[in-house]
Motif scaffolding. Structure first.
Motif, PDB file in Angstrom:
ATOM      1  N   LYS A 155       0.817  -1.209   0.000  1.00 39.83           N
ATOM      2  CA  LYS A 155       0.000   0.000   0.000  1.00 39.83           C
ATOM      3  C   LYS A 155       0.853   1.263   0.000  1.00 39.83           C
ATOM      4  N   GLU A 212      -3.218   1.205  -3.340  1.00 41.53           N
ATOM      5  CA  GLU A 212      -3.944   1.930  -2.300  1.00 41.53           C
ATOM      6  C   GLU A 212      -5.402   1.525  -2.154  1.00 41.53           C
ATOM      7  N   LEU A 213      -6.005   1.111  -3.254  1.00 42.36           N
ATOM      8  CA  LEU A 213      -7.451   0.850  -3.214  1.00 42.36           C
ATOM      9  C   LEU A 213      -7.709  -0.587  -2.789  1.00 42.36           C
ATOM     10  N   PHE A 214      -8.391  -0.724  -1.665  1.00 41.66           N
ATOM     11  CA  PHE A 214      -8.746  -2.058  -1.183  1.00 41.66           C
ATOM     12  C   PHE A 214      -9.948  -2.546  -1.976  1.00 41.66           C
ATOM     13  N   ILE A 215      -9.770  -3.623  -2.702  1.00 43.73           N
ATOM     14  CA  ILE A 215     -10.866  -4.102  -3.550  1.00 43.73           C
ATOM     15  C   ILE A 215     -11.690  -5.171  -2.840  1.00 43.73           C
ATOM     16  N   LEU A 245      -5.255  -0.956   8.204  1.00 50.04           N
ATOM     17  CA  LEU A 245      -4.780  -0.389   6.934  1.00 50.04           C
ATOM     18  C   LEU A 245      -5.931   0.188   6.121  1.00 50.04           C
ATOM     19  N   TRP A 246      -7.020  -0.581   6.037  1.00 49.87           N
ATOM     20  CA  TRP A 246      -8.190  -0.132   5.286  1.00 49.87           C
ATOM     21  C   TRP A 246      -9.438  -0.372   6.131  1.00 49.87           C
ATOM     22  N   ALA A 247     -10.175   0.693   6.423  1.00 48.11           N
ATOM     23  CA  ALA A 247     -11.406   0.523   7.201  1.00 48.11           C
ATOM     24  C   ALA A 247     -12.406  -0.354   6.455  1.00 48.11           C
ATOM     25  N   GLY A 248     -12.294  -0.381   5.125  1.00 45.60           N
ATOM     26  CA  GLY A 248     -13.224  -1.161   4.307  1.00 45.60           C
ATOM     27  C   GLY A 248     -13.103  -2.665   4.490  1.00 45.60           C
ATOM     28  N   ALA A 249     -12.025  -3.113   5.140  1.00 45.28           N
ATOM     29  CA  ALA A 249     -11.865  -4.558   5.328  1.00 45.28           C
ATOM     30  C   ALA A 249     -12.741  -5.092   6.452  1.00 45.28           C
ATOM     31  N   ASN A 250     -13.356  -4.190   7.208  1.00 51.17           N
ATOM     32  CA  ASN A 250     -14.109  -4.575   8.400  1.00 51.17           C
ATOM     33  C   ASN A 250     -15.192  -5.620   8.110  1.00 51.17           C
TER      34      ASN A 250
END
Lengths: 414, 171
Positions: free
Chosen positions: B47, B55-58, B108-113
């Motif tokens: 990242k 950078e973009l969490f897919i 690292l990425w809040a979207g992984a929650n």
């Protein structure tokens, strides 16, 4: 490790103690509230009208599509993909089938590619029509909804002509499309031309009703602002990311089908609020009509599906009824214990669906269906940011924010 | 393999040589299989490193290799995208049966929650340091993890335990 469901109303997370100056209220927004358009439950803590805490709860619609997909043949899975996003099922169909074709190493005909682009863009328009139309209704504007719904009806009639169904079209097969080996019904093109002639006028009318409407501006401007950093933090994609100023469209960045041969612009917002997301969707519909016109022009004559000798497409009905080879071939494709197979491998195809990046990740172990069937649904990622952009806002903003992210409960739960 | 992809693989290889299990390139997709121990460091490297910038969490998902054979029974698969280089990469972290644990990447990425909660729900893999490790799609009192390969399609009798409404017992 696992907290019980009661944890949602746990005192640690919500402060219910009554004090003379401060009284907080717990509100269950959904799962069957009309503005959630499906089944999403928001557990909210309110201080008067101000939202102090939001906790989204999913799972009320969980069908287990991924598990089901691992127990079906490749062609059978198409019907499952319809149901994940029932507002734009064709985008789901084609996205899935592109992953399967990549796995099989099949290149479909140019005619099929353009026809897929055409249908996918129609589907994108229909998705945006539903999104903006229902958003209008949610915020009290009923007239634009009627204008947009009429256009959606036109699109559904086109789907009906080609596939026989309006909603769950399942219009994809490995190597092409299910029917119309030689011809697409002429009625489809008549309808399409009539639609293209008037559609942009409808958009103009809706813009006249909404874009500078004071109530609309007050309800949407500076509401639910998403920053550029949050786009990367939360994995946001599609119109939501573009409204926040991220100029990224998979159709141009990593073109699939024949998107690299058509011209279109990527609309980008500046603020990233509900209003920007509305404007981006409106412009995307205009761009989609441009793409459809180009696809119509460029679509060559010839075969729609790949050669039946590749043994992944159904043979012609004449052959099935009149030759034993044709009949066996038909059975080899249709029977659930047979079906087309491929070797071991895995494929991931990113596509730009109306809501953002929709990708299918398929692992094959050499069977006649996926060993692992994973879908990356855009709504699932787009909705994680909900607490962040709602907390501190008024309760009435919830409806505007929810609908601007285009809630598809089938994608949240799968 | 393109030059950019080569560079990504070489950089990861040199930085985490002891963690790499396998690197493969198929159908234009690059997969780096790694051990689970330093997964957060590897993803942070991808990242934040200047010329990588994934950078973009897919996406993040689980895979049960029970019937296929892998380095371990389970894998957590990460899909990342670099907008600067228009490049994708897939990282597979293998998790052994009996000790289904891996570090969370929510830092690292809040979207992984939610994705990590889904993997926990479906495969029973626990994510260390996750802020809210609960089931997400199944009910809290649901038994088992449905996407495991040894979990039957029809369920384990959980649904049969519900009261069957007949004409006689209907209220």
């Amino acid at each position: 490790m696992e907290k019980s469901f009661d944890a949602l109303v746990d005192e640690e997370q919500f402060d219910f103690e009554y004090t003379p100056h401060e009284e907080k209220m717990l509100l269950n927004f959904g799962p069957s509230h009309p503005a959630t358009h499906g089944t999403l439950r928001l557990v909210m803590e309110l201080d008067g009208e101000v939202i102090t805490k939001v906790m989204p709860e999913l799972g009320y619609l969980h069908h287990g599509f991924e598990k089901l997909g691992e127990h079906r043949t490749y062609n059978q899975v198409v019907t499952i993909t319809d149901r994940m996003n029932y507002v734009s099922p064709l985008n789901n169909n084609f996205s899935y089938i592109l992953a399967v074709e990549k796995l099989f190493g099949i290149e479909v005909t140019e005619r099929a590619k353009y026809f897929r682009i055409l249908l996918a863009e129609l589907s994108r328009i229909s998705d945006h029509l539903v999104c903006i139309g229902t958003q209008g209704v949610d915020l009290g504007a009923f007239t634009p909804f009627l204008y947009l719904w009429k256009e959606r009806e036109n699109i559904y009639q086109m789907f009906e002509i080609i596939s026989g169904t309006r909603l769950t079209v399942s219009y994809a097969r490995i190597g092409g499309v299910p029917r119309d080996r030689e011809n697409i019904p002429p009625a489809f093109f008549q309808k399409l031309n009539a639609f293209l002639a008037t559609f942009e006028d409808t958009l103009d009318e809706v813009e006249r009703l909404l874009t500078r409407n004071k109530i609309w501006l007050n309800r949407t401007k500076d509401v639910g602002v998403i920053s550029k950093e949050d786009v990367f933090q939360y994995g946001l994609t599609g119109p939501v990311a573009r409204a926040s100023g991220v100029e990224w469209d998979i159709r141009q960045a990593e073109p699939y089908s024949l998107y690299d041969t058509v011209d279109f612009e990527i609309p980008v917002g500046e603020v990233g609020d509900v209003y920007d997301r509305y404007l981006v969707r409106m412009e995307e519909m205009r761009q989609s009509t441009h793409i459809i016109k180009q696809a119509l022009e460029k679509m060559p004559e010839g075969e729609m599906n790949v050669d039946p000798d590749t043994k992944v497409m159904l043979p012609k009905k004449d052959d099935v009824y009149n030759t034993i080879e044709g009949l066996i071939h038909q059975f080899e494709i249709i029977m659930t214990n047979r079906g087309p197979r491929t070797g071991k491998g895995e494929a991931y195809v990113p596509t730009e669906s109306p809501n953002g990046e929709l990708s299918y990740y398929i692992i094959s172990n050499g069977g006649n269906g996926p060993y692992r069937f994973r879908v990356r649904p855009p709504s699932f990622y787009n909705y994680q940011i909900l607490p962040k952009i709602l907390e501190g806002r008024l309760l009435s903003d919830t409806v505007a924010v929810l609908s601007s992210l285009n809630i598809i409960a089938g994608e949240l739960d799968r | 393999m393109t030059d950019t992809k080569n560079r990504v693989v070489e950089k990861v290889k040199s930085a985490f040589s002891d963690q790499i299990l396998d690197v493969s390139e198929a159908l234009g997709e690059t997969t780096i299989s790694v051990k689970r121990d330093k997964i957060v460091d590897i993803l942070r490297f991808l990242k934040e490193e200047d010329d990588l910038k994934f950078e973009l969490f897919i996406d993040l998902c689980g895979v049960d290799y029970l019937e296929m054979g892998g380095f371990e029974r389970f894998a957590v698969v990460y899909h990342l995208y670099s907008m600067v280089h228009n490049q994708r990469i897939r990282i597979k972290a293998f998790v052994p049966e009996g000790d289904e644990k891996i570090d969370s990447v929510v830092s690292l990425w809040a979207g992984a929650n939610w994705a990590e909660r889904e993997v926990f729900d479906m495969f029973g893999i626990t994510f260390n340091h996750h802020p809210d490790m609960r089931r997400i799609l199944c009910p809290d009192d649901f038994e088992g993890h449905p996407l495991k390969k040894d979990y039957p399609l029809e369920g384990t009798g959980y649904r049969e335990s519900f009261l069957k409404v007949t004409r006689e017992n209907a209220q």
